[in-house]
Design a protein around this motif. Sequence first.
Motif, PDB file in Angstrom:
ATOM      1  N   ALA A   1     -10.653  33.172 -58.302  1.00 12.13           N
ATOM      2  CA  ALA A   1      -9.232  33.477 -58.476  1.00 12.13           C
ATOM      3  C   ALA A   1      -8.968  34.281 -59.746  1.00 12.13           C
ATOM      4  O   ALA A   1      -8.146  35.191 -59.752  1.00 12.13           O
ATOM      5  N   VAL A   2      -9.625  33.908 -60.841  1.00 15.09           N
ATOM      6  CA  VAL A   2      -9.466  34.585 -62.127  1.00 15.09           C
ATOM      7  C   VAL A   2     -10.822  34.622 -62.819  1.00 15.09           C
ATOM      8  O   VAL A   2     -11.774  33.991 -62.375  1.00 15.09           O
TER       9      VAL A   2
ATOM     10  N   ALA B   1      -7.786  39.662 -62.283  1.00 14.92           N
ATOM     11  CA  ALA B   1      -6.907  39.548 -61.116  1.00 14.92           C
ATOM     12  C   ALA B   1      -5.621  40.323 -61.412  1.00 14.92           C
ATOM     13  O   ALA B   1      -5.454  40.855 -62.513  1.00 14.92           O
ATOM     14  N   THR B   2      -4.731  40.351 -60.438  1.00 19.04           N
ATOM     15  CA  THR B   2      -3.451  41.014 -60.657  1.00 19.04           C
ATOM     16  C   THR B   2      -2.643  40.233 -61.693  1.00 19.04           C
ATOM     17  O   THR B   2      -2.886  39.034 -61.913  1.00 19.04           O
TER      18      THR B   2
ATOM     19  N   ALA C   1       0.343  39.154 -61.414  1.00 15.62           N
ATOM     20  CA  ALA C   1       1.027  38.044 -60.742  1.00 15.62           C
ATOM     21  C   ALA C   1       0.093  36.849 -60.575  1.00 15.62           C
ATOM     22  O   ALA C   1       0.487  35.700 -60.811  1.00 15.62           O
ATOM     23  N   THR C   2      -1.141  37.098 -60.187  1.00 16.51           N
ATOM     24  CA  THR C   2      -2.117  36.022 -60.004  1.00 16.51           C
ATOM     25  C   THR C   2      -2.439  35.360 -61.339  1.00 16.51           C
ATOM     26  O   THR C   2      -2.531  34.131 -61.430  1.00 16.51           O
ATOM     27  N   LEU C   3      -2.596  36.175 -62.375  1.00 13.73           N
ATOM     28  CA  LEU C   3      -2.896  35.628 -63.702  1.00 13.73           C
ATOM     29  C   LEU C   3      -1.741  34.775 -64.217  1.00 13.73           C
ATOM     30  O   LEU C   3      -1.953  33.700 -64.789  1.00 13.73           O
TER      31      LEU C   3
ATOM     32  N   THR D   1       0.449  33.206 -62.366  1.00 14.16           N
ATOM     33  CA  THR D   1       0.472  31.986 -61.559  1.00 14.16           C
ATOM     34  C   THR D   1      -0.529  30.979 -62.112  1.00 14.16           C
ATOM     35  O   THR D   1      -0.225  29.790 -62.257  1.00 14.16           O
ATOM     36  N   ALA D   2      -1.724  31.450 -62.445  1.00 15.45           N
ATOM     37  CA  ALA D   2      -2.739  30.565 -63.031  1.00 15.45           C
ATOM     38  C   ALA D   2      -2.254  30.011 -64.369  1.00 15.45           C
ATOM     39  O   ALA D   2      -2.410  28.816 -64.651  1.00 15.45           O
TER      40      ALA D   2
END
Length: 107
Positions: free
Chosen positions: A42-43, A63-64, A66-68, A70-71
Amino acid sequence: MASIVEIHVPLVPTPGLDPGAYAFPWIDQVEDFLVDLEDEGAVEVYDDGEELGEVYVFFIAGATEATLLTAASRVATLDSVPTGAFAIVTDDGAPDGTGRRIDLPVA
């Protein structure tokens, strides 16, 4: 340039610990959580976490944005993590300490 999210967590001791116990067990919990996210793909854990004044900083990338974020939000909502965490969105070419601040968790 690669996006990096710095997760800044107030360096607050965990209340109710036995005398002599490590004051910041949440640091290990966050590190384990981030390694699990990295193992899932994921990251990427960008660098080792470090104490920086009155915060402890964790670094994630790979990651993008947005993904970062979110994490980072998931880190901020872990049970033992002190309130007041925020993220700095930066990149590997930016001067140290620069970037866009985002309060966590992100809605």
